[in-house]
Design an enzyme around this catalytic site. Structure first.
Site, PDB file in Angstrom:
ATOM      1  N   PHE A 146       2.311 -66.336  77.046  1.00 46.49           N
ATOM      2  CA  PHE A 146       2.949 -66.022  75.756  1.00 46.49           C
ATOM      3  C   PHE A 146       2.667 -64.556  75.379  1.00 46.49           C
ATOM      4  CE2 PHE A 146       3.421 -66.157  71.149  1.00 46.49           C
ATOM      5  CZ  PHE A 146       4.534 -66.965  70.990  1.00 46.49           C
ATOM      6  N   ASP A 223      -5.356 -71.403  75.995  1.00 47.25           N
ATOM      7  CA  ASP A 223      -4.439 -71.456  74.859  1.00 47.25           C
ATOM      8  C   ASP A 223      -3.762 -72.824  74.884  1.00 47.25           C
ATOM      9  OD1 ASP A 223      -2.170 -71.310  73.191  1.00 47.25           O
ATOM     10  OD2 ASP A 223      -2.163 -69.127  73.348  1.00 47.25           O
ATOM     11  N   TYR A 248       0.775 -75.536  63.812  1.00 50.32           N
ATOM     12  CA  TYR A 248       2.093 -75.759  63.189  1.00 50.32           C
ATOM     13  C   TYR A 248       3.123 -76.293  64.178  1.00 50.32           C
ATOM     14  CZ  TYR A 248       2.489 -70.948  64.954  1.00 50.32           C
ATOM     15  OH  TYR A 248       2.434 -69.842  65.733  1.00 50.32           O
ATOM     16  N   LYS A 249       2.726 -76.470  65.453  1.00 51.63           N
ATOM     17  CA  LYS A 249       3.648 -76.999  66.463  1.00 51.63           C
ATOM     18  C   LYS A 249       3.526 -78.525  66.476  1.00 51.63           C
ATOM     19  CE  LYS A 249       3.877 -72.549  68.670  1.00 51.63           C
ATOM     20  NZ  LYS A 249       3.343 -71.599  69.645  1.00 51.63           N
ATOM     21  N   ARG A 397      15.375 -74.424  74.938  1.00 49.87           N
ATOM     22  CA  ARG A 397      14.238 -75.337  74.997  1.00 49.87           C
ATOM     23  C   ARG A 397      14.520 -76.583  74.158  1.00 49.87           C
ATOM     24  NH1 ARG A 397       8.732 -72.397  73.614  1.00 49.87           N
ATOM     25  NH2 ARG A 397       9.825 -72.251  71.626  1.00 49.87           N
TER      26      ARG A 397
HETATM   27  C1  LIG Z   1       3.138 -70.269  69.345  1.00 50.13           C
HETATM   28  C2  LIG Z   1       2.155 -69.587  70.243  1.00 50.13           C
HETATM   29  C3  LIG Z   1       1.343 -68.541  69.767  1.00 50.13           C
HETATM   30  C4  LIG Z   1       1.521 -68.047  68.355  1.00 50.13           C
HETATM   31  O1  LIG Z   1       0.439 -67.318  67.857  1.00 50.13           O
HETATM   32  P1  LIG Z   1       0.417 -66.999  66.275  1.00 50.13           P
HETATM   33  O2  LIG Z   1      -0.759 -66.154  66.086  1.00 50.13           O
HETATM   34  O3  LIG Z   1       0.366 -68.308  65.565  1.00 50.13           O
HETATM   35  O4  LIG Z   1       1.697 -66.300  65.928  1.00 50.13           O
HETATM   36  C5  LIG Z   1       0.414 -67.995  70.640  1.00 50.13           C
HETATM   37  N1  LIG Z   1       0.294 -68.427  71.925  1.00 50.13           N
HETATM   38  C6  LIG Z   1       1.085 -69.428  72.413  1.00 50.13           C
HETATM   39  C7  LIG Z   1       0.925 -69.899  73.826  1.00 50.13           C
HETATM   40  C8  LIG Z   1       2.042 -70.017  71.593  1.00 50.13           C
HETATM   41  O5  LIG Z   1       2.832 -70.990  72.068  1.00 50.13           O
END
Ligand SMILES: *Cc1c(COP(=O)(O)O)cnc(C)c1O
Length: 425
Positions: A146, A223, A248-249, A397
């Site tokens: 990411f 992560d 939040y996911k 997705r």
């Molecule tokens: C959604 C996501 C993030 C988001 O990070 P934020 O700090 O909440 O914006 C980071 N890493 C991965 C792998 C994600 O899927």
């Protein structure tokens, strides 16, 4: 099972699956469940939700969360006011952290806290890990991780004079044990990896990759943004060092809800995170002259915890605890299998390719489909209440959140994608 050729046949089968679904009743606990059949969907306003296929990006709210939040405003914030900090708010980061750890992370208490964003927690965690491996010069990360993970790694490498060792991974796959084994060695300080790849949905073997990292004498930061709440996670058993993830996911904490951090017990005394704030101090209210880090996971806290932001996830964590991750995972697999089956039957004739692993044990809870027209297709679908998301260059997705997504909704979503790809009559 026969390939469902018509929408009617597919809906009939989905109806059976929904009625037999042991988690089906949980759907009624979410705000505004979408129409259950095509006729009901047609009777609703044009952009009301027909199929919500983006729970991997932003989970739906629970109905109970509206009450949780308004009760907090009236009864806790409104009447306890500043006294609330002494009556439990200060402990919420670790109290809810332990609840999450038990329900979804396979972790014993005292190792998990809620606070900051994933991005900021990644910074704190990776900086602390790198500093715990002095003399080692490389941070290992894969090229399709990411963006925020890659950028944080680049920033820390620049700050600490380290080298980023990039592993080139396929956007249709992810970080395999073979690729990691080739990349790590005596120069490796830290490996940063995602359990479920945000693009392909590839599910990494956390235990094997952690072992490979440890054999090289390095630490690993996992992560869990795209996995927590949807796939089995056994952080203690797998001997994971550090893990970070969004709430939040699949944890339905609401837009911008704070992230979580896990640090294995034995490592806690060895790690020193870089943002020294008063609430990470051993005695915050002594307001003393110098920084003296708190013991345990609380040392990773920096400032005032985001109390309101932590409330919604608590409802969902409790629900996941009740349903149990094995049942959640079983439904997730059934939903992604149905999605791939329908994509093969309905979308491949239009040139769509399945860009996620086809073996369910190598896949998380979303399926990515590739087609050159998907950017415009997704924009058009959003106008009609069918909501997957788009990830460049050409990925659509389909995110399936097991407690809130139905089989019928999945069929309606895939049918709408097919319709959008059909040439105008
Ligand atoms: C959604 C996501 C993030 C988001 O990070 P934020 O700090 O909440 O914006 C980071 N890493 C991965 C792998 C994600 O899927």
């Amino acid at each position: 099972m026969p390939v469902p050729l018509t929408l009617g046949e597919a809906l009939e089968r989905a109806g059976h699956l929904d009625r037999a679904d042991p988690l089906g009743r949980y759907r009624d606990l979410f705000v505004a469940p979408e129409a259950q059949d095509a006729a009901a969907a047609a009777a609703r306003p044009a952009d009301s939700i027909v199929a919500y296929l983006d729970g991997n990006s932003l989970g739906r709210p629970l109905l109970s969360t509206a009450d949780t939040l308004s009760a907090f405003v009236r009864d806790a914030w409104g009447s306890r006011l500043i006294r609330g900090w002494d009556e439990g708010w200060l402990q919420l980061p670790t109290v809810i952290g332990d609840e999450l750890a038990a329900a979804a992370l396979g972790a014993a208490p005292g190792q998990t806290m809620i606070g900051d964003s994933t991005t900021v927690l990644l910074y704190k965690a990776i900086r602390a890990a790198v500093d715990a491996r002095p003399g080692r010069t490389e941070i290992v990360v894969d090229s399709d991780n990411f963006p925020t993970d890659r950028y944080i790694v680049e920033g820390i490498a620049a700050e600490r004079g380290l080298t980023v060792r990039w592993i080139e991974t396929s956007p249709r796959l992810g970080l395999t044990a073979e690729l990691l084994a080739e990349a790590v060695g005596e120069r490796t300080a830290v490996v940063v990896a995602s359990q479920v790849a945000y693009r392909s949905g590839y599910l990494a073997d956390v235990e094997a990759l952690t072992r490979i990292t440890h054999d090289a004498g390095a630490l690993i930061v996992w992560d869990l943004c795209h996995s927590a709440g949807s796939v089995p996670i056994l952080l203690d058993e797998w001997q994971v060092d550090i893990a970070v993830g969004c709430t939040y996911k699949y944890l339905n904490g609401g837009p911008g809800s704070p992230a979580f951090l896990y640090v294995r017990h034995e490592l806690q005394p060895q790690l020193r995170q870089p943002i020294w704030g008063w609430l990470g101090h051993a005695e915050p209210f002594a307001m003393g002259p110098g920084y003296d880090s708190a013991p345990g996971i609380r040392s990773f806290q920096s400032g005032t915890p985001p109390v309101i932001g932590m409330l919604a996830m608590r409802d969902m964590i409790a629900l996941i605890g009740t349903a149990g991750i094995p049942a959640v995972r079983a439904k997730s697999v059934a939903l992604t299998e149905l999605t791939i089956e329908l994509a093969d039957a309905w979308l491949t004739p239009f040139g769509v390719e399945v860009a996620s692993p086809r073996q369910s044990d190598g896949r998380g809870s979303h399926v990515t489909l590739d087609h050159p027209r998907f950017r415009e297709v997704v924009a058009a679908l959003w106008q009609t209440g069918v909501v997957p998301d788009f990830r460049a260059p050409e990925g659509l997705r389909v995110g399936l959140s097991p407690l809130s997504t139905s089989f019928t909704e999945t069929v309606l979503g895939l049918a709408a994608i097919r319709e959008a790809l059909e040439p105008a009559a």
